[in-house]
Scaffold this active site. Structure first.
Site, short mmCIF file in Angstrom:
data_model
loop_
_atom_site.label_atom_id
_atom_site.label_comp_id
_atom_site.label_asym_id
_atom_site.label_seq_id
_atom_site.Cartn_x
_atom_site.Cartn_y
_atom_site.Cartn_z
CB SER A 1 -15.48 -11.39 49.06
OG SER A 1 -16.01 -10.11 48.79
CB SER B 1 -18.70 -7.86 50.31
OG SER B 1 -18.16 -7.37 49.11
CE LYS C 1 -17.04 -3.45 50.17
NZ LYS C 1 -17.39 -4.81 50.62
CB SER D 1 -20.37 -5.62 53.23
OG SER D 1 -19.72 -4.61 52.50
#
Length: 272
Positions: free
Chosen positions: A75, A77, A132, A228
């Site tokens: 993705s 994010s 993350k 996100s």
């Protein structure tokens, strides 16, 4: 990033192939040779395959569990640091060694630092891996307003870079504001959209102000701040959910890119 329990598969495959090989070597093979009066005897196909595959499977299990593990970014994010289609490497021993499948730590080596890009098992669905950036450590007070992270009451510095131009699967982020953010000296680029709310719809963790990170847990966010699903929405990452620290890109393949799907310039890039 994935739902297939590959560690469990490797453990099971190692146990099965190893057990077949050991059983044959210790008991069955001597019996076959005795029955043949010492003449050469061809071993069963299943034993032949077990003997051939066990060392390979076991080596992959050790390497993947305790040294390095590959992941693919699915993705946007973590843009612009990581792009959809990046294949990354994750250091599995940076935060201690854990038993495969059980995830129990048996060697304590280190702890995450602010700014680390970490892979972890999503707290709401541990079968799924997320990636993350660590924003808050245990005991930190984290806030987020005006597209700015507040760490223990102080705004985290941002240096505007300009408007971002996306390519391939990240083309949708063209026009976003790019800035250089510094967390404890770790500089990394972030993307924001001025018209987007600070908290995506449904994100309630920071809805009523700053929060304190509990002991043994971490506050994480994506670098693509308005695209996100992170700690602002679902809370903290327990220490036992950590998988490892991302440190390098070894391949990039994005079928949405113009021309060749491979971005050669990204191969071998480190992750800041």
């Amino acid at each position: 990033m994935t739902n297939f329990d590959f560690p469990a598969f490797l453990v099971l495959a190692s146990v099965v192939t190893g057990a077949i090989w050991l059983l044959d070597a210790r008991w069955l093979a001597p019996r076959r040779r005795a029955a043949a009066g010492g003449a050469p005897v061809k071993e069963p196909v299943v034993v032949e395959y077990a003997r051939a595959f066990f060392p390979v499977i076991f080596a992959v299990l050790i390497l993947r569990s305790f040294v390095v593990e590959p992941f693919r970014i699915p993705s946007n994010s973590m843009m612009p640091t990581l792009l959809t289609g990046d294949f990354i490497l994750v250091n599995k021993y940076a935060y201690g060694l854990r038993l495969p499948v059980l995830n129990a730590k048996f060697v304590d080596i280190g702890e995450p630092e602010r700014g680390d890009v970490v892979v972890f098992r999503f707290p709401l669905d541990p079968s799924t891996d997320y990636i993350k950036r660590v924003i808050g450590l245990p005991g930190d007070v984290i806030g987020y307003r005006g597209k700015t992270v507040y760490l223990n009451g102080e705004p985290v510095a941002q240096l505007p870079i300009g408007r971002y131009t996306g390519v391939g699967s990240g083309r949708e982020m063209t026009g976003a504001r790019e800035a250089l953010e510094s967390l404890d000296g770790v500089e990394h680029s972030i993307l924001t959209r001025s018209r987007a709310p600070d908290l995506p719809p449904g994100c309630r963790v920071l809805a009523f102000g700053s929060v304190k990170v509990p002991e043994g847990q971490y506050f994480v966010m994506g670098d693509n701040r308005d695209n996100s699903n992170d700690s602002r929405c679902w809370g903290f990452v327990p220490e036992e959910n950590l998988v490892g620290k991302a440190f390098g890109i070894w391949m990039h393949w994005d079928g949405a890119r113009d021309g060749l799907p491979i971005a050669w310039s990204r191969l071998g890039d480190g992750i800041d």
